[in-house]
Scaffold this motif. Structure first.
Motif, PDB file in Angstrom:
ATOM      1  N   SER A 110      18.924  -3.977  60.191  1.00 20.42           N
ATOM      2  CA  SER A 110      17.621  -4.346  60.720  1.00 20.42           C
ATOM      3  C   SER A 110      16.740  -4.914  59.606  1.00 20.42           C
ATOM      4  N   TRP A 111      16.912  -4.389  58.392  1.00 29.47           N
ATOM      5  CA  TRP A 111      16.154  -4.946  57.262  1.00 29.47           C
ATOM      6  C   TRP A 111      16.574  -6.405  57.049  1.00 29.47           C
TER       7      TRP A 111
ATOM      8  N   ASP B  38      15.296  -8.577  59.773  1.00 34.58           N
ATOM      9  CA  ASP B  38      13.863  -8.810  59.670  1.00 34.58           C
ATOM     10  C   ASP B  38      13.497  -9.772  58.553  1.00 34.58           C
ATOM     11  N   LYS B  39      14.025  -9.450  57.387  1.00 28.16           N
ATOM     12  CA  LYS B  39      13.533 -10.134  56.198  1.00 28.16           C
ATOM     13  C   LYS B  39      14.287 -11.442  55.924  1.00 28.16           C
TER      14      LYS B  39
ATOM     15  N   GLY C  83      14.529 -12.413  61.981  1.00 31.72           N
ATOM     16  CA  GLY C  83      14.513 -11.653  63.220  1.00 31.72           C
ATOM     17  C   GLY C  83      15.661 -11.963  64.161  1.00 31.72           C
TER      18      GLY C  83
END
Ligand code: SF4
Ligand code: SF4
Ligand code: SF4
Lengths: 411, 312
Positions: free
Chosen positions: A13-14, A17-18, A22
């Motif tokens: 998820s990191w 996200d980053k 996304g």
């Protein structure tokens, strides 16, 4: 290696996200199949082998450099033009943080980022030009040639790169959600800006003073003891012009990032920058005239080099100065943008005149320099990687917009 | 030089780049004639004597173990090299060129070319890692172990001397005549090229003696030489000097170099560095506090105005 489902999820998820904006990995990869990236891929496909060729076979086979022409476009374009056009960070930094012109504040981050990358890639391009690039740290750590202007340039560019990094850091830490670190670097911004102003003034003009040692090689119309001043002032123009171009372009390309995109406001600021460009260009033009009178080189004006000089000074300094003025008086932001692009070409011409076209003018035609295709390809490749990096960062970090979690920077 | 320098400062000062620098003292090393190191060696090349045998080229290659060496016989025979005017090259520290003689076309003029070993060398002042050293006995030597390969020295040399090993991808070096530093630093040693010359074109000795000798030769043979010792004052003086029968620009020399040593050209700029670091931060901090104070007053006034409105 086995990772537990929990950490896997956290990591992914990191990453999502980053790094992947996304998206899932698959979607992210698919989103990269664009026309723009196809062109980029083509450039890299040719460019990277050229870089390897330069490293393995040396300067001789890959460039048209010679004993009479030790410097080519990697110095003349990548370094001289690159650094002049990356002056935006310093110009906007001075305006916003020292003169307190708040309405230009939103330009600060993009300008600093462009400046940082401009310098970084100028240095990367330069390393290919150095015979022993692996000794790049020598002027810093091994032997100090303090009588050399180049020594000054090397140090100042290195230090200035660090300053710009400090100025860029708040955006990085906002992206990474590191509140404490961000706070520290916000505080450091003012100091970095002031130090950066000194460094910029000096190395921008020092890049010109490199030519002070070559009165016998540079054509008298360009050789002047005012070269440092000329380089400094034209770099300020370059910084302003690039900021105009870059802000207008990124507000188009990345407009989805900006919550309240206010074209009116952007136009106002663009006009303000146009005014600054006009004033600086006029001042630069008069300085050039004083230089001409001081050097007493009028007699060269009626020669082919003289015509080139006149094109440069009237066509690319006085004319844009007047166009900017006209555009500002009549509220024509579009004109300012067009003129900014035109001015950038003028600065490139000026730097190439110094380093290549009016340089070694006494040599016979057959001994003169013209870049090889590999030199051109390498330059294009480095610029392309620079643009890619810019795009990568713009898509991830809060450069154009205020990060929702943080209050705006205050000084 | 002095005048223009003052102007330069005036302009900078006028633009606020530096505060009233007009009178700062800058180390003065310039000025037309340089005394030089008193015991500096030099070589006087009499171009009216040279026969173009190119043995000096051969001896230089031999002594410095340069590539592309040939047998001396073969070397001398090869006249084709005179078709072009050559410059020094990575494998050749010195070249002999042939020029037409405007006075007597049957007698071409031969001129040996190598590093001039300037008194204040442009190459040394340009190098940002100090790879060049001007030795008190005359030679300007190069230390490859420091060189980064930026080639600024090549750009800065007014005589177009340093050459580069462009074909060496990993450890390229700048190359130029060493003035046989290893030979002449020994008692009684003279450069390889000087010692092989069959007609004594070159005289090796103390530079000051050579200047006297040169002028004496000109005085004694007014018809033979033009009245100029090339290298006596050019760019502040060089260790190698030349005599000629024809104006020097006819035999491949630049006569527009002036007498200002190349390093002095960038000194005024270098001396600006520390003032900028003092003046600019001070100005910037001043501007900044001014702006901050202004903002505070503004805020205060707004607050007061609001209070007034609410209170009454
Ligand atoms: S002639 Fe050129 S290389 Fe030789 S000492 Fe002078 S500046 Fe240096
Ligand atoms: S090429 Fe080498 S010797 Fe020449 S200036 Fe650069 S670092 Fe110095
Ligand atoms: S002095 Fe020595 S290095 Fe220089 S040209 Fe003569 S032989 Fe060659």
């Amino acid at each position: 290696m086995e990772s537990t489902p929990a950490t896997m999820k956290l990591e992914s998820s990191w990453m999502r996200d980053k790094i992947f904006l996304g998206m899932t990995w698959g979607d992210y990869v698919r989103s990269n199949f664009t026309k723009f990236n196809a062109v980029v891929a083509l450039i890299l496909l040719v460019g990277i082998p050229v870089i390897l060729y330069r490293i393995i076979f040396g300067l001789g086979p890959s460039t048209n450099l010679s004993d009479n022409n030790p410097w080519g476009i990697w110095i003349g374009f990548d370094m001289l033009c690159g650094v002049a056009l990356a002056a935006g960070g310093f110009v906007i930094g001075t305006a916003v943080h020292i003169f307190g012109m708040k309405e230009y504040g939103f330009l600060f981050r993009p300008a600093v980022l462009t400046g940082f990358l401009g310098y970084l890639f100028a240095i990367i391009a330069l390393t290919f030009d150095l015979g022993r690039y692996y000794r790049l740290p020598y002027p810093m750590f091994v032997s100090w040639g303090v009588s050399s202007v180049l020594f000054l340039v090397a140090w100042h560019v290195a230090l200035y790169l660090s300053c710009q990094f400090v100025e860029w850091c708040p955006a990085i830490f906002e992206w990474l959600n590191m509140k404490k670190a961000r706070k520290i670097f916000i505080k450091a911004t003012l100091g970095a800006t002031i130090f950066g102003v000194c460094l910029s003034m000096l190395h921008q003009s020092a890049l010109g003073s490199i030519f002070l040692l070559m009165p016998e090689k540079l054509h008298p119309l360009w050789y002047s003891e005012y070269i440092p001043l000329f380089f400094f002032m034209s770099a300020v123009v370059g910084g302003i012009a690039m900021t105009i171009i870059e802000s207008s372009a990124s507000h188009k390309i990345f407009s989805h990032q900006i919550k309240v995109h206010d074209p009116e406001h952007l136009n106002r600021v663009t006009l303000g920058l146009g005014k600054a460009a006009s004033v600086t260009l006029f001042a630069y033009f008069f300085m050039k005239m004083i230089g001409l009178a001081h050097g007493d080189t009028w007699s060269y004006l009626d020669t082919p080099y003289g015509y080139l000089y006149l094109v440069e000074v009237f066509g690319f300094v006085l004319l844009p100065a007047m166009i900017f003025m006209y555009a500002v008086q009549n509220n024509l932001a579009g004109w300012v943008r067009g003129c900014a692009i035109y001015t950038v070409f003028g600065i490139i011409l000026n730097r190439l005149d110094h380093s290549i076209i009016a340089y070694n003018w006494h040599l016979a035609w057959k001994d003169r320099y013209f870049p090889s295709w590999m030199e051109v390809v390498l330059t294009i490749t480095v610029v392309t990687i620079g643009i890619l990096t810019f795009q990568w960062i713009m898509n991830r970090m809060p450069i154009l917009y205020e990060h929702p979690d943080y209050e705006p920077e205050e000084h | 030089m002095d005048n223009s320098r003052r102007n330069f400062f005036r302009v900078l000062a006028g633009l606020g780049l530096s505060a009233s620098l007009g009178g700062t003292s800058i180390a003065r090393a310039d000025g037309g004639l340089l005394p030089g190191y008193p015991n500096q060696f030099g070589v006087l090349v009499d171009t009216t004597v040279c026969i173009g045998c190119r043995r000096c080229e051969w001896a230089c290659k031999e002594w410095n173990k340069l590539p592309d060496q040939m047998d001396l016989k073969e070397y001398e025979k090869d006249q084709s090299v005179f078709q072009d005017v050559r410059r020094t090259h990575a494998n050749t520290y010195t070249v002999v060129n042939r020029f037409e003689n405007p006075r007597d076309s049957s007698k071409p003029i031969f001129v040996k070319k190598q590093c001039m070993h300037c008194y204040e060398p442009g190459c040394a002042s340009s190098c940002f890692v100090k790879a060049f050293t001007k030795r008190p006995i005359g030679p300007v030597t190069y230390d490859a172990s420091l060189c980064v390969g930026c080639r600024y020295c090549m750009a800065a040399c007014p005589f177009d001397i340093p050459a580069y090993q462009y074909d060496n991808p990993w450890t390229p070096e700048v190359t130029k005549c060493t003035f046989c530093f290893d030979r002449i630093s020994k008692e009684g040693g003279i450069p390889a090229c000087v010692s092989i010359c069959p007609v004594e074109t070159m005289t090796f000795g103390k530079r000051t003696d050579l200047i006297d000798l040169a002028h004496k030769k000109i005085m004694d043979n007014p018809g033979r030489y033009v009245n100029h010792v090339y290298g006596e004052t050019e760019v502040g003086g060089t260790s190698w000097m030349y005599l000629s029968a024809v104006p020097f620009d006819k035999i491949g020399f630049r006569t527009d170099l002036g007498t200002t040593p190349i390093p002095t050209l960038s000194k005024p700029f270098l001396s600006l560095v520390s003032p900028v670091f003092i003046v600019v931060p001070a100005l910037a901090m001043g501007m900044y506090s001014f702006k901050k104070r202004r903002d505070e007053i503004e805020k205060d006034e707004i607050k007061k105005a609001l209070e007034k409105k609410e209170g009454k």
